[in-house]
Design a protein around this motif. Structure first.
Motif, PDB file in Angstrom:
ATOM      1  N   CYS A  34      54.866  66.466   9.625  1.00 51.95           N
ATOM      2  CA  CYS A  34      55.756  65.882  10.628  1.00 51.95           C
ATOM      3  C   CYS A  34      57.088  65.409  10.062  1.00 51.95           C
ATOM      4  CB  CYS A  34      55.067  64.727  11.349  1.00 51.95           C
ATOM      5  SG  CYS A  34      54.892  63.205  10.374  1.00 51.95           S
ATOM      6  N   GLY A  35      57.221  65.376   8.726  1.00 54.27           N
ATOM      7  CA  GLY A  35      58.479  64.982   8.115  1.00 54.27           C
ATOM      8  C   GLY A  35      58.658  63.488   7.904  1.00 54.27           C
ATOM      9  N   ALA A  36      57.630  62.686   8.192  1.00 55.81           N
ATOM     10  CA  ALA A  36      57.735  61.243   7.972  1.00 55.81           C
ATOM     11  C   ALA A  36      58.046  60.978   6.503  1.00 55.81           C
ATOM     12  CB  ALA A  36      56.445  60.551   8.377  1.00 55.81           C
ATOM     13  N   PHE A  37      58.951  60.037   6.246  1.00 56.60           N
ATOM     14  CA  PHE A  37      59.384  59.730   4.879  1.00 56.60           C
ATOM     15  C   PHE A  37      59.358  58.221   4.709  1.00 56.60           C
ATOM     16  CE2 PHE A  37      62.567  58.872   1.642  1.00 56.60           C
ATOM     17  CZ  PHE A  37      62.230  59.799   0.668  1.00 56.60           C
ATOM     18  N   MET A  38      58.633  57.743   3.699  1.00 55.42           N
ATOM     19  CA  MET A  38      58.531  56.299   3.468  1.00 55.42           C
ATOM     20  C   MET A  38      58.037  56.032   2.057  1.00 55.42           C
ATOM     21  SD  MET A  38      55.153  55.657   5.814  1.00 55.42           S
ATOM     22  CE  MET A  38      55.498  57.015   6.918  1.00 55.42           C
ATOM     23  N   HIS A  39      58.001  54.757   1.698  1.00 60.15           N
ATOM     24  CA  HIS A  39      57.454  54.366   0.403  1.00 60.15           C
ATOM     25  C   HIS A  39      55.956  54.666   0.431  1.00 60.15           C
ATOM     26  CE1 HIS A  39      56.219  51.997  -3.045  1.00 60.15           C
ATOM     27  NE2 HIS A  39      57.493  51.992  -3.414  1.00 60.15           N
ATOM     28  N   ALA A  40      55.445  55.235  -0.627  1.00 60.93           N
ATOM     29  CA  ALA A  40      54.045  55.664  -0.680  1.00 60.93           C
ATOM     30  C   ALA A  40      53.070  54.499  -0.475  1.00 60.93           C
ATOM     31  CB  ALA A  40      53.765  56.363  -2.003  1.00 60.93           C
ATOM     32  N   ASP A  41      53.383  53.326  -1.015  1.00 61.69           N
ATOM     33  CA  ASP A  41      52.490  52.171  -0.849  1.00 61.69           C
ATOM     34  C   ASP A  41      52.464  51.689   0.599  1.00 61.69           C
ATOM     35  OD1 ASP A  41      51.823  52.256  -3.518  1.00 61.69           O
ATOM     36  OD2 ASP A  41      53.188  50.637  -4.102  1.00 61.69           O
ATOM     37  N   ASP A  42      53.601  51.738   1.291  1.00 59.62           N
ATOM     38  CA  ASP A  42      53.637  51.362   2.708  1.00 59.62           C
ATOM     39  C   ASP A  42      52.774  52.311   3.522  1.00 59.62           C
ATOM     40  OD1 ASP A  42      55.339  49.234   2.282  1.00 59.62           O
ATOM     41  OD2 ASP A  42      57.152  50.372   2.784  1.00 59.62           O
ATOM     42  N   ASN A  43      52.890  53.599   3.251  1.00 56.47           N
ATOM     43  CA  ASN A  43      52.093  54.588   3.963  1.00 56.47           C
ATOM     44  C   ASN A  43      50.598  54.338   3.742  1.00 56.47           C
ATOM     45  OD1 ASN A  43      51.741  57.256   5.385  1.00 56.47           O
ATOM     46  ND2 ASN A  43      50.751  57.691   3.436  1.00 56.47           N
ATOM     47  N   ALA A  44      50.195  54.155   2.493  1.00 60.88           N
ATOM     48  CA  ALA A  44      48.777  53.936   2.186  1.00 60.88           C
ATOM     49  C   ALA A  44      48.265  52.652   2.828  1.00 60.88           C
ATOM     50  CB  ALA A  44      48.567  53.898   0.676  1.00 60.88           C
ATOM     51  N   SER A  45      49.087  51.601   2.837  1.00 63.71           N
ATOM     52  CA  SER A  45      48.645  50.333   3.428  1.00 63.71           C
ATOM     53  C   SER A  45      48.425  50.461   4.932  1.00 63.71           C
ATOM     54  CB  SER A  45      49.628  49.201   3.116  1.00 63.71           C
ATOM     55  OG  SER A  45      50.844  49.378   3.804  1.00 63.71           O
ATOM     56  N   HIS A  46      49.231  51.262   5.604  1.00 66.24           N
ATOM     57  CA  HIS A  46      49.017  51.503   7.037  1.00 66.24           C
ATOM     58  C   HIS A  46      47.686  52.223   7.259  1.00 66.24           C
ATOM     59  CE1 HIS A  46      52.868  50.108   8.503  1.00 66.24           C
ATOM     60  NE2 HIS A  46      53.486  50.826   7.581  1.00 66.24           N
ATOM     61  N   ASN A  47      47.386  53.197   6.406  1.00 67.18           N
ATOM     62  CA  ASN A  47      46.127  53.932   6.531  1.00 67.18           C
ATOM     63  C   ASN A  47      44.924  53.037   6.261  1.00 67.18           C
ATOM     64  OD1 ASN A  47      47.328  56.392   7.205  1.00 67.18           O
ATOM     65  ND2 ASN A  47      47.648  56.923   5.067  1.00 67.18           N
ATOM     66  N   ILE A  48      45.001  52.199   5.237  1.00 63.69           N
ATOM     67  CA  ILE A  48      43.907  51.288   4.920  1.00 63.69           C
ATOM     68  C   ILE A  48      43.718  50.282   6.047  1.00 63.69           C
ATOM     69  CG2 ILE A  48      43.192  49.422   3.367  1.00 63.69           C
ATOM     70  CD1 ILE A  48      44.431  51.122   1.071  1.00 63.69           C
ATOM     71  N   GLY A  49      44.817  49.778   6.598  1.00 64.16           N
ATOM     72  CA  GLY A  49      44.738  48.841   7.719  1.00 64.16           C
ATOM     73  C   GLY A  49      44.057  49.459   8.930  1.00 64.16           C
ATOM     74  N   ARG A  50      44.403  50.700   9.231  1.00 63.34           N
ATOM     75  CA  ARG A  50      43.796  51.396  10.372  1.00 63.34           C
ATOM     76  C   ARG A  50      42.304  51.619  10.130  1.00 63.34           C
ATOM     77  NH1 ARG A  50      47.079  55.486  10.588  1.00 63.34           N
ATOM     78  NH2 ARG A  50      48.566  54.374  11.857  1.00 63.34           N
ATOM     79  N   LYS A  51      41.942  52.012   8.903  1.00 65.67           N
ATOM     80  CA  LYS A  51      40.522  52.206   8.584  1.00 65.67           C
ATOM     81  C   LYS A  51      39.768  50.887   8.683  1.00 65.67           C
ATOM     82  CE  LYS A  51      40.307  56.150   5.446  1.00 65.67           C
ATOM     83  NZ  LYS A  51      39.848  56.559   4.110  1.00 65.67           N
ATOM     84  N   GLY A  52      40.376  49.813   8.194  1.00 72.28           N
ATOM     85  CA  GLY A  52      39.745  48.494   8.251  1.00 72.28           C
ATOM     86  C   GLY A  52      39.516  48.044   9.683  1.00 72.28           C
ATOM     87  N   GLU A  53      40.481  48.281  10.542  1.00 71.63           N
ATOM     88  CA  GLU A  53      40.342  47.920  11.952  1.00 71.63           C
ATOM     89  C   GLU A  53      39.192  48.692  12.595  1.00 71.63           C
ATOM     90  OE1 GLU A  53      43.058  47.603  16.002  1.00 71.63           O
ATOM     91  OE2 GLU A  53      43.895  48.524  14.208  1.00 71.63           O
ATOM     92  N   SER A  54      39.065  49.966  12.265  1.00 70.78           N
ATOM     93  CA  SER A  54      37.976  50.785  12.814  1.00 70.78           C
ATOM     94  C   SER A  54      36.617  50.277  12.350  1.00 70.78           C
ATOM     95  CB  SER A  54      38.137  52.246  12.389  1.00 70.78           C
ATOM     96  OG  SER A  54      39.299  52.787  12.935  1.00 70.78           O
ATOM     97  N   VAL A  55      36.518  49.935  11.069  1.00 65.98           N
ATOM     98  CA  VAL A  55      35.251  49.427  10.524  1.00 65.98           C
ATOM     99  C   VAL A  55      34.907  48.091  11.167  1.00 65.98           C
ATOM    100  CG1 VAL A  55      34.152  48.538   8.427  1.00 65.98           C
ATOM    101  CG2 VAL A  55      35.444  50.665   8.340  1.00 65.98           C
ATOM    102  N   TRP A  56      35.904  47.230  11.313  1.00 67.69           N
ATOM    103  CA  TRP A  56      35.692  45.910  11.915  1.00 67.69           C
ATOM    104  C   TRP A  56      35.224  46.055  13.366  1.00 67.69           C
ATOM    105  CZ3 TRP A  56      35.304  41.036  10.377  1.00 67.69           C
ATOM    106  CH2 TRP A  56      35.409  40.027  11.340  1.00 67.69           C
ATOM    107  N   THR A  57      35.889  46.901  14.127  1.00 69.08           N
ATOM    108  CA  THR A  57      35.539  47.101  15.528  1.00 69.08           C
ATOM    109  C   THR A  57      34.141  47.695  15.659  1.00 69.08           C
ATOM    110  OG1 THR A  57      37.851  47.418  16.114  1.00 69.08           O
ATOM    111  CG2 THR A  57      36.234  48.247  17.676  1.00 69.08           C
TER     112      THR A  57
END
Length: 68
Positions: A34-57
């Motif tokens: 999709c061409g998204a461009f960002m700092h690699a740590d920011d990208n990974a933290s968004h993914n971990i946050g989303r996974k954590g929310e799914s596990v919590w729910t």
């Protein structure tokens, strides 16, 4: 609660595309889909946050059938 980190640095937090080439360097993430461009740590933290929310729910959802 534990969230497994595999592929969180290679997965795009915008579209979900996983490719090792998305992680161009230690600091740079550029999605090849999709061409998204960002700092690699920011990208990974968004993914971990989303996974954590799914596990919590999922843990909060009752597995006991409702009684009428």
């Amino acid at each position: 609660m534990h969230v497994g980190p595999p592929y969180t640095s290679q997965q795009c937090s915008e579209c979900g595309h996983i490719d090792r080439r998305n992680r161009q360097s230690q600091a740079t993430f550029a999605c090849r889909s999709c061409g998204a461009f960002m700092h690699a740590d920011d990208n990974a933290s968004h993914n971990i946050g989303r996974k954590g929310e799914s596990v919590w729910t999922a843990g909060r959802e009752s597995r006991v059938p409702a009684t009428p």
